[in-house]
Structure formats: structure tokens, C-alpha cells
Design a protein around this motif. Structure first.
Motif, PDB file in Angstrom:
ATOM      1  N   ALA A  35     -37.540   3.587  -4.710  1.00  0.00           N
ATOM      2  CA  ALA A  35     -37.523   5.042  -4.866  1.00  0.00           C
ATOM      3  C   ALA A  35     -38.858   5.544  -5.397  1.00  0.00           C
ATOM      4  CB  ALA A  35     -36.386   5.464  -5.791  1.00  0.00           C
ATOM      5  N   TYR A  36     -39.434   4.847  -6.373  1.00  0.00           N
ATOM      6  CA  TYR A  36     -40.765   5.226  -6.875  1.00  0.00           C
ATOM      7  C   TYR A  36     -41.814   5.103  -5.767  1.00  0.00           C
ATOM      8  CZ  TYR A  36     -39.737   5.675 -11.879  1.00  0.00           C
ATOM      9  OH  TYR A  36     -39.284   6.094 -13.102  1.00  0.00           O
ATOM     10  N   LYS A  42     -44.750   9.837  -0.358  1.00  0.00           N
ATOM     11  CA  LYS A  42     -44.556  11.236   0.031  1.00  0.00           C
ATOM     12  C   LYS A  42     -45.573  12.132  -0.670  1.00  0.00           C
ATOM     13  CE  LYS A  42     -42.043  14.855   1.488  1.00  0.00           C
ATOM     14  NZ  LYS A  42     -42.875  15.701   2.284  1.00  0.00           N
ATOM     15  N   SER A  43     -45.815  11.893  -1.935  1.00  0.00           N
ATOM     16  CA  SER A  43     -46.790  12.684  -2.690  1.00  0.00           C
ATOM     17  C   SER A  43     -48.191  12.524  -2.105  1.00  0.00           C
ATOM     18  CB  SER A  43     -46.771  12.254  -4.161  1.00  0.00           C
ATOM     19  OG  SER A  43     -47.708  12.996  -4.890  1.00  0.00           O
ATOM     20  N   ASP A  81     -36.631  13.808  -6.206  1.00  0.00           N
ATOM     21  CA  ASP A  81     -36.818  12.370  -6.420  1.00  0.00           C
ATOM     22  C   ASP A  81     -36.540  11.973  -7.866  1.00  0.00           C
ATOM     23  OD1 ASP A  81     -37.348  12.056  -3.773  1.00  0.00           O
ATOM     24  OD2 ASP A  81     -39.489  11.680  -3.994  1.00  0.00           O
ATOM     25  N   SER A  82     -36.839  12.855  -8.814  1.00  0.00           N
ATOM     26  CA  SER A  82     -36.530  12.567 -10.217  1.00  0.00           C
ATOM     27  C   SER A  82     -35.029  12.438 -10.418  1.00  0.00           C
ATOM     28  CB  SER A  82     -37.078  13.657 -11.129  1.00  0.00           C
ATOM     29  OG  SER A  82     -38.479  13.655 -11.108  1.00  0.00           O
ATOM     30  N   GLN A  83     -34.265  13.325  -9.793  1.00  0.00           N
ATOM     31  CA  GLN A  83     -32.803  13.252  -9.896  1.00  0.00           C
ATOM     32  C   GLN A  83     -32.278  11.973  -9.252  1.00  0.00           C
ATOM     33  OE1 GLN A  83     -31.647  16.982  -8.154  1.00  0.00           O
ATOM     34  NE2 GLN A  83     -31.842  18.090 -10.086  1.00  0.00           N
ATOM     35  N   LYS A  84     -32.847  11.617  -8.124  1.00  0.00           N
ATOM     36  CA  LYS A  84     -32.431  10.387  -7.439  1.00  0.00           C
ATOM     37  C   LYS A  84     -32.718   9.165  -8.310  1.00  0.00           C
ATOM     38  CE  LYS A  84     -33.528   7.600  -3.360  1.00  0.00           C
ATOM     39  NZ  LYS A  84     -34.370   7.504  -2.171  1.00  0.00           N
ATOM     40  N   ILE A  85     -33.916   9.111  -8.870  1.00  0.00           N
ATOM     41  CA  ILE A  85     -34.306   7.969  -9.711  1.00  0.00           C
ATOM     42  C   ILE A  85     -33.469   7.922 -10.987  1.00  0.00           C
ATOM     43  CG2 ILE A  85     -36.207   7.001 -11.075  1.00  0.00           C
ATOM     44  CD1 ILE A  85     -38.076   7.988  -8.766  1.00  0.00           C
TER      45      ILE A  85
END
Length: 113
Positions: A35-36, A42-43, A81-85
Motif C-alpha cells: 500500500a505504501y 501514484k504520488s 490511501d491514509s485511510q486504507k493504510i
């Protein structure tokens, strides 16, 4: 009196449980790392697209528009992505403490209704 076969079976069960637990934790950590990595990729791609857009822009209003779009996209990607991680870390924590649930249940007082 204990039989040797009973002791061997108990040891085998404990070994298999430890292997299953370790595999589960390894899978959880692998999901977090992936995920990271996906977020970083993507970033990077979004930043690269911004640089390409800015290289062809001739007016200040178009520069500001491109930067605004980039900021919005970067923020949305970060939040998602923060929520996913965070969810992956929560799942990993649940898996890490799963073996202790059985031990805690043995010592917890029984509740009566």
C-alpha cells in the motif's frame, strides 16, 4: 500419566499454530508495504504529470489552475490511501493479538445474566 504421543501431538499443534500466526502477520505486513509502494508510485506519477503540464504553460492563470488541480488530487489521494493504510494496520494489530484472546478468555471471569 502423560503419553509420549500426546506430548508430541501438543507440540505439533503449537508449532502449526505458531507458523499460521507468523504467516498471517507476514501477509499483513506485506499488504502494508504494498500500500505504501502504491501510494508512492501514484504520488510520483501525479508530480510528473504536473511538471509536464507546467512545462507547456505560458500564462500565470494556467499555472495556478494546474497547481490547484494537483493540490486537490494529491490531497484526495493522501486521504484515501491514509485511510486504507490505517485499516491495514488495524487488521495487523487484530492478527497480532489473536493468540492472546484464548489466553485472556481462560482468565476472564464468567458473566452471568
Amino acid at each position: 500419566m502423560f503419553k509420549l504421543e500426546d506430548i508430541q501431538n501438543y507440540g505439533k499443534e503449537q508449532y502449526e499454530a505458531a507458523i499460521a500466526h507468523t504467516t498471517s502477520l507476514q501477509n499483513g505486513l506485506s499488504a502494508i508495504v504494498n500500500a505504501y509502494g502504491d501510494y508512492a508510485k501514484k504520488s510520483y506519477e501525479d508530480t510528473k504529470l504536473l511538471a509536464e503540464k507546467l512545462s507547456g504553460v505560458k500564462s500565470l492563470d494556467k499555472v495556478l489552475e494546474a497547481q490547484g488541480e494537483y493540490a486537490k488530487t494529491a490531497y484526495e489521494t493522501f486521504v484515501a490511501d491514509s485511510q486504507k493504510i490505517a485499516g491495514l494496520y488495524g487488521n495487523l494489530a487484530k492478527q497480532a493479538f489473536k493468540p492472546l484472546e484464548g489466553v485472556a478468555a481462560k482468565f476472564a471471569p464468567a458473566t452471568t445474566h
